[in-house]
Design a protein around this motif. Structure first.
Motif, short mmCIF file in Angstrom:
data_model
loop_
_atom_site.label_atom_id
_atom_site.label_comp_id
_atom_site.label_asym_id
_atom_site.label_seq_id
_atom_site.Cartn_x
_atom_site.Cartn_y
_atom_site.Cartn_z
N THR B 497 0.67 33.05 2.35
CA THR B 497 0.23 31.75 1.84
C THR B 497 1.31 30.74 2.19
OG1 THR B 497 -0.87 32.85 0.02
CG2 THR B 497 -0.47 30.50 -0.22
N PRO B 498 0.95 29.70 2.92
CA PRO B 498 1.98 28.74 3.33
C PRO B 498 2.58 27.99 2.14
CG PRO B 498 -0.06 28.38 4.56
CD PRO B 498 -0.37 29.33 3.46
N ASN B 499 3.78 27.55 2.31
CA ASN B 499 4.36 26.61 1.36
C ASN B 499 4.01 25.19 1.81
OD1 ASN B 499 5.43 28.77 0.09
ND2 ASN B 499 7.51 27.94 -0.02
N VAL B 500 4.10 24.27 0.86
CA VAL B 500 3.70 22.90 1.14
C VAL B 500 4.85 21.94 0.86
CG1 VAL B 500 2.17 21.04 0.42
CG2 VAL B 500 1.28 23.35 0.59
N ILE B 501 5.19 21.15 1.87
CA ILE B 501 6.12 20.04 1.66
C ILE B 501 5.26 18.79 1.58
CG2 ILE B 501 8.14 18.79 2.53
CD1 ILE B 501 8.77 21.73 2.15
N GLU B 502 5.41 18.03 0.50
CA GLU B 502 4.51 16.90 0.25
C GLU B 502 5.23 15.56 0.11
OE1 GLU B 502 1.01 16.52 -2.83
OE2 GLU B 502 2.87 15.83 -3.72
N PRO B 503 5.23 14.77 1.17
CA PRO B 503 5.67 13.37 1.01
C PRO B 503 4.48 12.55 0.50
CG PRO B 503 6.07 14.22 3.26
CD PRO B 503 5.09 15.13 2.59
N SER B 504 4.69 11.84 -0.58
CA SER B 504 3.60 11.16 -1.27
C SER B 504 4.00 9.71 -1.54
CB SER B 504 3.33 11.91 -2.57
OG SER B 504 2.47 11.18 -3.39
N PHE B 505 3.23 8.77 -0.98
CA PHE B 505 3.61 7.35 -1.00
C PHE B 505 2.72 6.55 -1.93
CE2 PHE B 505 6.31 7.21 2.88
CZ PHE B 505 6.10 8.51 3.31
N GLY B 506 3.32 5.80 -2.84
CA GLY B 506 2.58 4.84 -3.66
C GLY B 506 2.62 3.51 -2.94
N ILE B 507 1.50 3.17 -2.28
CA ILE B 507 1.51 2.00 -1.39
C ILE B 507 1.72 0.69 -2.16
CG2 ILE B 507 0.20 0.72 0.36
CD1 ILE B 507 1.18 3.43 1.33
N GLY B 508 1.09 0.57 -3.33
CA GLY B 508 1.23 -0.66 -4.11
C GLY B 508 2.67 -0.91 -4.55
N ARG B 509 3.35 0.16 -4.96
CA ARG B 509 4.74 0.01 -5.38
C ARG B 509 5.63 -0.37 -4.19
NH1 ARG B 509 6.43 4.61 -9.74
NH2 ARG B 509 5.08 3.88 -11.41
N ILE B 510 5.36 0.26 -3.05
CA ILE B 510 6.14 -0.08 -1.85
C ILE B 510 5.90 -1.54 -1.48
CG2 ILE B 510 6.34 0.36 0.64
CD1 ILE B 510 5.68 3.30 0.05
N LEU B 511 4.63 -1.93 -1.52
CA LEU B 511 4.26 -3.30 -1.17
C LEU B 511 4.97 -4.30 -2.08
CD1 LEU B 511 0.79 -4.58 -0.19
CD2 LEU B 511 1.88 -5.65 -2.15
N TYR B 512 4.95 -4.05 -3.39
CA TYR B 512 5.59 -5.00 -4.29
C TYR B 512 7.10 -5.04 -4.08
CZ TYR B 512 7.49 -7.61 -7.98
OH TYR B 512 8.23 -8.57 -8.63
N SER B 513 7.72 -3.86 -3.95
CA SER B 513 9.17 -3.82 -3.76
C SER B 513 9.55 -4.52 -2.46
CB SER B 513 9.66 -2.36 -3.72
OG SER B 513 9.23 -1.68 -4.88
N LEU B 514 8.75 -4.30 -1.42
CA LEU B 514 9.00 -4.95 -0.13
C LEU B 514 8.98 -6.47 -0.27
CD1 LEU B 514 9.23 -4.72 3.00
CD2 LEU B 514 6.75 -4.77 3.07
N ILE B 515 8.01 -6.97 -1.04
CA ILE B 515 7.94 -8.42 -1.26
C ILE B 515 9.25 -8.92 -1.86
CG2 ILE B 515 6.87 -10.20 -2.70
CD1 ILE B 515 4.17 -8.85 -2.23
N GLU B 516 9.74 -8.21 -2.89
CA GLU B 516 11.01 -8.65 -3.50
C GLU B 516 12.16 -8.58 -2.48
OE1 GLU B 516 12.47 -7.20 -7.16
OE2 GLU B 516 10.81 -7.99 -8.35
N HIS B 517 12.16 -7.52 -1.67
CA HIS B 517 13.26 -7.35 -0.71
C HIS B 517 13.23 -8.43 0.39
CE1 HIS B 517 14.31 -2.86 -1.60
NE2 HIS B 517 14.14 -3.57 -2.70
N CYS B 518 12.05 -8.94 0.71
CA CYS B 518 11.92 -9.92 1.79
C CYS B 518 12.00 -11.36 1.28
CB CYS B 518 10.60 -9.72 2.54
SG CYS B 518 10.55 -8.22 3.51
#
Lengths: 663, 663
Positions: B497-518
């Motif tokens: 049974t394979p193991n799973v590596i899971e990168p999981s992105f919250g797009i709304g949070r990234i979008l808002y943080s990006l706005i503050e950073h820019c």
């Protein structure tokens, strides 16, 4: 008109073969299948997902970018009150009945239709008439029932046929009467189902922890766009007309989902709400660009006469002759036609069908569906409705929000009219708690009433008005409390609620119909009948290029890597197939995936760095150096060249290993 | 470390000013606002929607295209059984209490935290110590409570601080005990809330008309990917490792959503499930490409010591030193870093924080969050977890579906082990109804047990086994019914049974943080402090080019049309602003929208067809003919050039009307 569906090349379309291929290639698959599945829910696998993304991408360019539409993205969760106002809570429902014996749940109109059709078919059999095994694809619905050869009276046959002709018009009570009258029984159990009850098609949930805010999953994306109208108008710097657009999922808890993508419970929609001034005939400034485009129309009058004969007509003529209600509606119908053409739909299998009067919502001015012909008959894939001012009006009325346009008039308008003016200082103290009610009743009077009231004041020194709920329902107001006079008023702005033209796309239905339209098999080439091909246009194809090394030889690896990187850099999706299958098998696999182009890397590549490029549809190949091939691929994918151009420019290739492959 | 958030240029970030700007420019807006709104639901207006689409587009290229991931699109509606198996029905919950007086619903951990923090603050005030008005942005949460200056005993202060340090570790009962022990009262009413009860965060609904199929809106996209594992492995021609990916909405019925995009009830996620062989140390073939990349890490040990000091370390070193558990996990953390950099996140405001042992799910091997620093503190925007084989295992166990990999072994494996073999013919008739139970118990024995059982058979001619539920719980089996022997077995395939590596992105949070950073304002230029700018990189910016005619003069119209069409043709989104506002005002509006480039059409354009191009960040301009400018725009948007390159190549422009504009 044949009674069977056909492939792109006119071959009979064998639905089970196609279904098996789509499943094998993971275009889509029943969701939760390892748990037994849930009717009406499907997952898209990699090719289906890419196909969907490409259709959406093209949709965005064709509509949103081309016309500077304002794209917005609203929530699916919607509170009760919004959908109560829009009418969905009360009216977005189907009639369902229950089989008391086995608990089967049946959609009432479908049930009546199916049983009557089965009886008519049995009658034909009993009369020894030919019964078509395949359903007529010009019919809209397809559900099978076992037939028993029983002859019916001629009068009964006629009655059944009349019922079927207006099956969409019956309400629940009427459907229940039909079930009783004709003793319609569920074939599975032989018993009559219970009387139809209304079943709302919205999925319900509760928002927040207190469980007191009921909500639904939206049944369409439109409402979110209407609610944001005032903000969008602001964003558009008060300029009219303009359109908003949304791409997103919507939900309908179908009573009986079909197998496949044509009636599902969760689906992707793309909707445009074009807001237009209702005055001035709903002209469109770019109508001139499309007016000569010929459309295939099935108008209301033709349907009323019981026919399905389409008429071909330029959209300009259709609008001039009032076949299509107005320019803006005509403009969008034409744009829908162009979009379908662009994504690769077989335009000989498209018609625009006008809604019957009783089929439209009561507020709609006109409505046309783009229907695509598939093995399940004509399928409604795009709706294009003139929703009038209905939605903005009901939400404005409910919330008090100004969902309207204020337009500065070039010339002020002088209005002469009867005006009512109350003396606030005296009016309130005189009527006390009834003051507001009486004032509202006065202000609600019509021009005609006011003329009479004015005369009463002049003649009697007081007016008499009916005011429900105050005293005995009649109120007298003396002339020192109110004036009613004919006066001039100057208006510098005009206020109006825009009308809405709504093109609404069911992406899943379009995607499935497109697959059928692009499907054929190599039988016509003298090849293997089982070799299916999906001839998607390159812009739409899930993957654009297949990279095939002749064998697993390590010498090929650097070439694979280099060409992959080059393609990735210019944004062209490619996949490598270095499996041990023959080149022929590998190309065959990708014909089924609809990959339009193939690159072979062979021993000559190692010698002189040339590679071959294969065209899926003709299986012809050309050979040239890497950069030339990459540039040809780019032109083919962006649509600036066709394969025949590439074939004319580059030397043909007919290497031996490829001979083996394409046979 | 200052205690206030800063803009891109290091200015103090004034949140209300930014919020007002985002609202004015319709980046996002509370959903259903004209109906009073619903907490935790937001709509994206045109710039927010375009920003989101561009982030997703870049995500798809950076992850899916770059690594040939298999993108799939699964349904949001999920039946109960699936989420029961995954553990969400039982464990995906928060503790909530209710105020018996006013019905307020409180998230228990937040409530305890808020009241204790308020008391500690009151104590500081009473002691005359400085109390920071702004919350420390290094803290994760931000909710305000009124404080009362009351001094506490030193021991009490210490106790409170200890409770706060482990606030995430209490269960409902323990939180209830804290509320009683410290007499914590709701400041709104002055009463103690009820004991905490578990509140499941999933939205529940019913699928189908019979109402007997309960379902939920998915809380993550991952489960759909796991359920399709076998089909995806097939599609990938059985090759491991591979990754699937999904972009779609998920839902969490938060007890107390925050204002803004940081804790909402409906949100867009992008998730990758990378399936990897658990044997061989979870290596990754492309790790070498990233191993020198320096990451900012806040590891578990540092946090255990009560510190938040980050360490900068190449990812190669972090994996070698076991700070990060394995190569594949390290590879994805590095790829996440590169993605955030590419979209324009300020990398000095990014850290990767390792989960504490008690913070992770019990099955997780390791987990790191990419946290972005904002005015609300450090916000978890991306999770990167090693979920081990948990999900595939539980679904396989529940459904019997083979969610595993069968790998042909290069060399057959010889296995010597104790094997149990029952004589089926005699066994069943002998044990009758208990046959299957006894057989299962025999087959479930361990190697050690079997060795003993074998000895019993040899010594006594029978074995004795505990079998719950059969006879008195002890069963004797004689040697003519069963054999237990040490034998050789040859395996040609290996199953795992394979193991799973899971990168999981919250797009709304990234979008808002990006706005503050820019975000920054022109104050640093000596300009007007109120003039906000969003310095999005051109790839990400909602609109790439603003086209500004000097005035409404009709001579400019054909130039506007031509340049618009040219840009549209090469897929660059542009907007025309021909409003009557000054050029300066129009550019200012677009600084706030983050539009990186501006074109001015003036009287010189009419004379010689040249146009000017303006850079948002420097407000510098160049002038050249249309084709040169369009080609410069293309290079800037596709990232092949920066503004300084364009400035070096083309003549600068400082016309008078533009002077006025940029001041």
């Amino acid at each position: 008109m044949t009674s069977t569906a056909t492939t792109l090349k006119g071959q009979p379309l064998d639905r089970p073969t196609l279904d098996a291929m789509l499943r094998r290639r993971l275009f889509f698959t029943p969701a939760f299948e390892i748990y037994g599945g849930v009717a009406g829910l499907f997952d898209y696998g990699p090719p289906g997902c890419a196909l969907q993304a490409n259709i959406i991408d093209l949709w965005r360019k064709h509509f949103i970018l081309e016309e500077d539409m304002l794209e917005i993205d609203c929530t699916v969760l919607t509170p009760h009150e919004v959908l109560k106002t829009s009418g969905h809570v009360d009216k977005f429902a189907d009639w369902m009945c229950k089989d008391p014996k086995n608990g089967d749940i049946l959609r009432a109109d479908h049930f009546v239709e199916d049983v009557l059709e089965a009886r008519l078919k049995g009658d034909k059999e009993a009369r020894g008439q030919k019964v078509e095994e395949e359903d007529d694809p010009t019919k809209k619905k397809k559900r099978k029932q076992k037939t028993v050869a029983v002859k019916l009276d001629d009068a009964v046959v006629q009655e059944y046929e009349e019922v079927l002709a207006k099956i969409d018009n019956y309400n629940g009570e009427e459907l229940g009467e039909l079930i009783k009258k004709y003793d319609l029984r569920n074939p599975a159990t032989g018993v009559q189902p219970s009387p139809p009850v209304s079943f709302n098609l919205m999925f319900q949930t509760k928002i927040g922890p207190s469980s007191n805010l009921p909500g639904y999953l939206r049944p369409e994306t439109a409402q979110g766009q209407f609610l944001n109208f005032a903000k969008l108008l602001d964003f558009n710097m008060q300029q009219m007309p303009f359109a908003s657009a949304s791409i997103g999922r919507s939900y309908r808890n179908e009573i009986s989902p079909r197998a496949g993508l044509l009636r599902v419970r969760e689906f992707l929609m793309a909707e445009i709400e074009h807001f237009v001034d209702p005055e001035g005939g709903k002209k469109h400034s770019r109508f001139v660009e499309v007016e000569d485009l010929e459309l295939t129309l099935l108008d209301r009058d033709t349907q009323l006469s019981g026919k399905t004969t389409v008429r071909k007509m330029p959209v300009g003529e259709a609008v001039r002759n009032k076949v299509i209600d107005n320019e803006t509606l005509g403009y969008f119908i034409a744009r829908i036609h162009l979009f379908l053409q662009k994504i690769g739909v077989d335009m000989s299998k498209v018609r625009f069908r006008q809604h019957m009067q009783n089929e439209m919502a009561h507020y709609a001015a006109d409505c046309w569906d783009a229907e695509l012909l598939t093995s399940s008959g004509w399928i409604e894939c795009v709706g294009c409705a003139d929703r009038s001012a209905y939605d903005l009006s009901v939400h404005a009325k409910k919330t008090g929000a100004p969902l309207l346009v204020r337009e500065r008039l070039d010339e002020p308008r002088v209005i002469e009219e009867w005006q009512v003016e109350v003396d606030k200082k005296k009016f309130g103290p005189f009527f006390k708690k009834d003051g507001k009610t009486v004032e509202a009743a006065l202000l609600a009077t019509t021009q005609e009433q006011r003329e009479k009231l004015s005369k009463q004041l002049t003649d009697n020194g007081e007016l008499e008005l009916e005011v429900a709920g105050v005293a005995d329902g009649k109120v007298k107001v003396s002339k020192d409390l109110v004036q009613v006079e004919f006066r001039k008023r100057i208006e510098n702005t005009r206020e109006y609620t825009p009308n809405v033209i709504e093109p609404s796309f069911g992406i899943g239905r379009i995607l499935y119909s497109l697959i059928e339209h692009c499907y054929w098999n190599r039988a016509t080439d003298g090849g293997d009948e089982a070799r299916g091909v999906l001839s998607f246009p390159p812009t739409i194809a899930p993957t654009k290029v297949l990279i095939v090394p002749l064998s697993a030889n390590a010498q090929f690896k650097p070439f694979i890597k280099k060409i992959s990187q080059k393609l990735r850099k210019i944004g062209i999706s490619a996949r490598v197939d270095d499996s041990s299958a023959t080149i022929g098998k590998r190309y065959s696999r990708n014909d089924e995936l609809g990959t339009p182009l193939g690159i072979t890397i062979d021993f000559q590549t190692v010698k002189d760095s040339t590679i071959t490029l294969r065209d899926r549809d003709s299986t012809k190949q050309v050979r040239a150096d890497e950069d030339t091939i990459v540039s040809a691929i780019q032109s083919l994918v962006d649509g600036s060249k066709e394969w025949k151009d590439v074939e004319a420019e580059l030397p043909a290739f007919e290497g031996q290993e490829v001979e083996v492959a394409v046979r």
